[in-house]
Design a protein around this motif. Structure first.
Motif, PDB file in Angstrom:
ATOM      1  N   ASN A  55      48.454  51.793 -57.290  1.00 38.85           N
ATOM      2  CA  ASN A  55      48.886  52.426 -58.538  1.00 38.85           C
ATOM      3  C   ASN A  55      48.985  53.937 -58.449  1.00 38.85           C
ATOM      4  O   ASN A  55      49.301  54.597 -59.433  1.00 38.85           O
ATOM      5  N   LEU A  97      63.940  41.647 -70.292  1.00 41.18           N
ATOM      6  CA  LEU A  97      62.655  41.264 -69.713  1.00 41.18           C
ATOM      7  C   LEU A  97      62.445  39.772 -69.889  1.00 41.18           C
ATOM      8  O   LEU A  97      61.953  39.079 -69.009  1.00 41.18           O
ATOM      9  N   TYR A  98      62.853  39.271 -71.052  1.00 39.44           N
ATOM     10  CA  TYR A  98      62.661  37.863 -71.354  1.00 39.44           C
ATOM     11  C   TYR A  98      63.573  36.988 -70.497  1.00 39.44           C
ATOM     12  O   TYR A  98      63.170  35.911 -70.067  1.00 39.44           O
ATOM     13  N   LYS A 100      63.011  38.100 -66.385  1.00 44.32           N
ATOM     14  CA  LYS A 100      61.605  37.865 -66.038  1.00 44.32           C
ATOM     15  C   LYS A 100      61.146  38.696 -64.842  1.00 44.32           C
ATOM     16  O   LYS A 100      60.380  38.209 -64.011  1.00 44.32           O
ATOM     17  N   ASP A 101      61.618  39.904 -64.731  1.00 44.81           N
ATOM     18  CA  ASP A 101      61.192  40.736 -63.612  1.00 44.81           C
ATOM     19  C   ASP A 101      61.330  42.192 -64.035  1.00 44.81           C
ATOM     20  O   ASP A 101      62.444  42.646 -64.295  1.00 44.81           O
ATOM     21  N   PRO A 102      60.226  42.935 -64.099  1.00 41.16           N
ATOM     22  CA  PRO A 102      60.307  44.303 -64.605  1.00 41.16           C
ATOM     23  C   PRO A 102      61.164  45.220 -63.737  1.00 41.16           C
ATOM     24  O   PRO A 102      61.806  46.140 -64.249  1.00 41.16           O
ATOM     25  N   LYS A 103      61.193  44.967 -62.405  1.00 39.47           N
ATOM     26  CA  LYS A 103      61.972  45.855 -61.531  1.00 39.47           C
ATOM     27  C   LYS A 103      63.448  45.743 -61.864  1.00 39.47           C
ATOM     28  O   LYS A 103      64.138  46.744 -62.041  1.00 39.47           O
ATOM     29  N   MET A 144      58.340  54.099 -68.287  1.00 35.54           N
ATOM     30  CA  MET A 144      57.133  54.215 -69.108  1.00 35.54           C
ATOM     31  C   MET A 144      56.780  52.866 -69.723  1.00 35.54           C
ATOM     32  O   MET A 144      55.640  52.431 -69.697  1.00 35.54           O
ATOM     33  N   LEU A 145      57.786  52.203 -70.300  1.00 34.15           N
ATOM     34  CA  LEU A 145      57.523  50.965 -71.019  1.00 34.15           C
ATOM     35  C   LEU A 145      57.221  49.809 -70.084  1.00 34.15           C
ATOM     36  O   LEU A 145      56.460  48.915 -70.414  1.00 34.15           O
ATOM     37  N   LEU A 146      57.854  49.823 -68.897  1.00 37.12           N
ATOM     38  CA  LEU A 146      57.691  48.696 -67.989  1.00 37.12           C
ATOM     39  C   LEU A 146      56.524  48.885 -67.028  1.00 37.12           C
ATOM     40  O   LEU A 146      56.154  47.968 -66.328  1.00 37.12           O
ATOM     41  N   GLY A 147      55.970  50.099 -66.979  1.00 37.48           N
ATOM     42  CA  GLY A 147      54.872  50.341 -66.061  1.00 37.48           C
ATOM     43  C   GLY A 147      55.281  50.274 -64.614  1.00 37.48           C
ATOM     44  O   GLY A 147      54.481  49.961 -63.744  1.00 37.48           O
ATOM     45  N   GLU A 148      56.557  50.558 -64.344  1.00 32.55           N
ATOM     46  CA  GLU A 148      57.025  50.561 -62.954  1.00 32.55           C
ATOM     47  C   GLU A 148      56.836  51.955 -62.375  1.00 32.55           C
ATOM     48  O   GLU A 148      57.157  52.952 -63.026  1.00 32.55           O
ATOM     49  N   TYR A 183      56.672  56.791 -65.241  1.00 31.69           N
ATOM     50  CA  TYR A 183      55.343  56.196 -65.167  1.00 31.69           C
ATOM     51  C   TYR A 183      54.287  57.294 -64.993  1.00 31.69           C
ATOM     52  O   TYR A 183      53.224  57.255 -65.603  1.00 31.69           O
TER      53      TYR A 183
END
Lengths: 300, 451
Positions: free
Chosen positions: A101, A164-165, A168-171, A248-252, A257
């Motif tokens: 991280n 996202l739904y 199904k993959d934040p990247k 920011m929202l996806l935490g990537e 981030y």
């Protein structure tokens, strides 16, 4: 010659004014964020002990008390020196990875630029292809245009939960958010540019009986290039605006981030550093893009 | 029933690998040995489950025939699953590289510290912990298989399994992470507040709808005659923003996870009005969770993670290790917080924000045992506040999601103390909660939001 000298003089003046504005700003920032030295007068031994325990103050070598420099970093709006110090430590560890991280700033910039580049390139290819098709066919253009007009003003981030739904993959979601941000301006302007191409060009191409591919490469694309590049420029800006909040929202991991994580620790110097990085990355990407754009545009 | 569970077990990779092993090592023409092994495992697991389920359950089942008994157990427990877990406790992990999602708060201490302190490695895993920015994100990561296991709030696997607030996703909660460890923090300007009644009109925040924070705050307010849905505002806010909002005066207080209660004191903007242990001593808060899918697909990996977590949680429970742990989880890669704040939380010697230094060693503790009665209490509160509608089979849901019996088996393997029952009576603000009378308990509250 005299005019050129005058211009050179003007730009020198502009630089001078820029620099002095910066100096005044930083000096004011420094003054407003200065704190008086710690004064223990009127505090009991117990109170001092509690303050020290809470990290407010620390014992100095001569037995007195001073503000805890560790805490100053996270207290209120930090001064320019604190930001400078933060910049120095971050740059010193730019290429260090301390676990999953905590990656150095160079890596974070790389991740953001890659994500941005992938989304922007894919969007550009799709938008230009579709734009040409729509531009060449008036009926199709009129049929599709209402949808473009409705989809264009939707904030790319509004798509995020749905993306996202579904993917199904934040990247990939982050890349697709950039894609959505970059798609519409290029699509709309390309269609417009091709559509308003001088009809003479197409007539000439028809008379010369050029093949479809030749017509595309020799006439349509060069003819519409200035408008397409304009669209790309708008797309570029909106994609750049979208990539940071998406991270920011996806935490990537990325510069967006970074700003969020510094916020997580309420480290405002870190937040300011992250903002500066976003600015610098934006300027570098933008100037690179402008260089590329100047290669394909021409003055009529 | 027996044939069905055999079919089920035949589908798990666990049993396939066992079959392959036996095919290589033993004569292939000896199916009886394999059948015998399966029967033995089945019997042992059933016995263990029954024993752990407590005397009342045994009495209840005593009068039933064998088939009915198996049917009842099969309905309530994922028996095929447990058999797979139990058959090969030291089996090699099918997947060594695992990622575990976490939220940077002290509640997740065992999950987080297990990486820097080497607990995952000790149990044969190459694990990395991945930091998430919020609870909804962690839920999505778990559902989308972005992580293999996740740090969650104890109500979350229940809500997810029941499909409350998300698509129904069957979850397992093999271990609780922390007990206690939360606090009601108020803005320094509310120094004079003494009771819940003084808080009428306040604006609070909690980290998630389905959180102990939400249910404890609501319980505390309602006991004081304040209706949490009518007399105050409760907002969902990520923990770091709670401190920032308190600073800005946007909220009056919060029941939040640490370090953000202590952080408010550190920032000189808030004070600790009440530790959550004063509402319910030894209440659960955060948990270690996996999806049922993952546990089925990688039983040995799941098992290894489970052992690492139980081991780490017991290690964290020892006060002697708390300073070492604070230092281990403070860096940017984990919590990204000042060490002194984490030390104050974990050691229980802390500044309260009103100028006192307090010593409460049990401010936060770590105990992995997922009592079924805890799940039942959470479900009663979900029902009480309208998060769950209709009839709830409290016990069945609790036993399906909270894997208490097997958590004890792992604790036993590792040499840690075990329990005689999976349910107990809890006392919350002086009121006894009997998990066997859940529906009556829900109905006993004057203040609620049930339709």
């Amino acid at each position: 010659m005299a005019r050129l000298q005058g211009q050179a003089g003007n730009s020198k003046d502009a630089v001078l004014i820029s620099v002095s504005m910066l100096v005044v700003f930083v000096a004011a920032w420094h003054l407003f964020t200065l704190r008086p030295a710690f004064d223990p007068a009127g505090l009991t031994e117990d109170q001092l002990h509690t303050m020290e325990f809470n990290g407010d103050i620390m014992q100095t070598a001569d037995g007195g008390y001073a503000w805890n420099p560790e805490k100053e970093k996270v207290k209120g709006v930090p001064g320019p020196l604190a930001v400078l110090e933060k910049t120095r430590t971050e740059l010193a560890e730019a290429f260090v990875k301390k676990g999953t991280n905590d990656h150095g700033i160079a890596y974070l910039v790389l991740y953001t630029v890659t994500r941005f580049g992938a989304g922007f390139l894919a969007a550009s290819v799709v938008a230009i292809t579709l734009g040409i098709l729509l531009g060449l066919n008036k009926v199709l253009f009129q049929a599709v245009n209402p949808f473009i007009q409705i989809l264009k003003p939707i904030s790319p981030l509004a798509w995020m939960p749905l993306l996202l739904y579904t993917v199904k993959d934040p990247k990939w979601t982050a890349v697709l958010v950039v894609f959505m941000a970059a798609l519409w301006p290029t699509l709309a302007t390309t269609a417009f540019g091709v559509n308003s191409l001088r009809k003479d060009y197409l007539h000439v191409a028809a008379i010369l009986q050029l093949s479809w591919a030749k017509r595309l490469y020799k006439v349509i694309l060069p003819g519409a290039a200035p408008t397409i590049v304009n669209g790309l420029r708008i797309s570029f800006g909106s994609a750049l605006v979208a990539v940071v909040p998406a991270e920011m929202l996806l935490g990537e991991l990325g510069v967006g981030y970074l700003s969020w994580i510094e916020w997580n620790n309420l480290d405002i110097a870190g937040v300011i550093f992250a903002i500066l990085v976003v600015g610098v990355v934006g300027v570098i990407l933008d100037s690179g893009f402008n260089k590329l754009a100047s290669l394909v545009t021409y003055q009529e | 029933m027996a044939s069905m569970s055999e079919k089920e077990i035949a589908m798990t990779p666990q049993s396939r690998s066992r079959r392959e092993v036996s095919a290589h090592m033993v004569d292939v023409k000896q199916p009886s040995a394999e059948a015998y092994l399966e029967r033995t495992v089945e019997r042992a697991v059933a016995a263990a489950v029954l024993e752990a389920a407590g005397p009342s359950r045994r009495q209840f089942l005593a009068g039933m025939g064998g088939a009915a008994l198996a049917a009842v157990i099969g309905e309530v427990f994922p028996l095929a699953q447990l058999k797979a877990f139990a058959a090969d406790p030291a089996g090699k992990p099918e997947k060594k590289d695992v990622s575990i999602g976490f939220i940077p708060i002290t509640c997740g201490t065992p999950i987080i510290m297990a990486e820097p302190l080497g607990f995952y490695k000790k149990h044969g895993l190459n694990a990395s912990v991945k930091r998430a920015a919020g609870w909804a994100m962690i839920r999505d990561w778990a559902v989308n298989k972005e992580v293999d296991a996740a740090h969650m709030l104890t109500p979350m696997p229940l809500a997810m399994t029941l499909g409350a607030g998300s698509m129904p996703t069957p979850m397992y909660m093999p271990a609780v992470e922390n007990i206690n460890g939360q606090a009601i923090t108020l803005h320094i300007k509310h120094k004079g507040v003494k009771t819940a009644a003084d808080m009428k009109g306040f604006r609070f925040c909690v980290p998630f709808d389905f959180s102990m924070h939400n249910y404890l705050l609501r319980y505390f307010l309602a006991e004081g005659g304040v209706h949490p849905d009518k007399d105050v505002q409760i907002r969902i806010v990520p923990p770091p923003e709670m401190v920032a909002n308190l600073k800005a005066g946007n909220v009056d207080g919060y029941l939040g996870p640490d370090p953000f209660n202590q952080r408010a004191v550190y920032e000189n903007v808030g004070f600790l009005f009440m530790l959550s242990r004063e509402i319910w001593d030894r209440h659960p808060c955060c948990a270690f969770t996996v999806t049922k899918d993952f546990a089925t697909q990688y039983p040995n990996t799941f098992h290894a993670m489970w052992r690492a977590i139980v081991d780490a949680t017991h290690y964290a429970s020892n006060p002697v290790h708390r300073k070492e742990i604070a230092t281990a989880i403070a860096p940017t890669n984990y919590l990204n917080q000042p060490v002194t704040v984490l030390e104050q939380v974990l050691t229980g010697t802390y500044a309260d924000g009103l100028g006192n230094i307090k010593k409460v060693p049990e401010r936060i503790d770590f105990d992995p045992y997922p009592w079924h009665s805890m799940a039942v209490w959470i479900l009663t509160q979900m029902k009480r506040w309208g998060h769950l509608k209709g009839d709830v089979n409290y016990k069945a849901v609790a036993e399906q999601v909270y894997l208490a019996a097997d958590c004890d088996r792992i604790a036993k393997e590792l040499g840690y103390p075990t329990h005689k029952a999976t349910s107990m009576t809890h006392t919350i603000m002086g009121k006894a909660f009997d998990p066997n009378q859940a529906e009556a308990y829900v109905k006993s509250f004057k203040i609620h939001s049930m339709a």
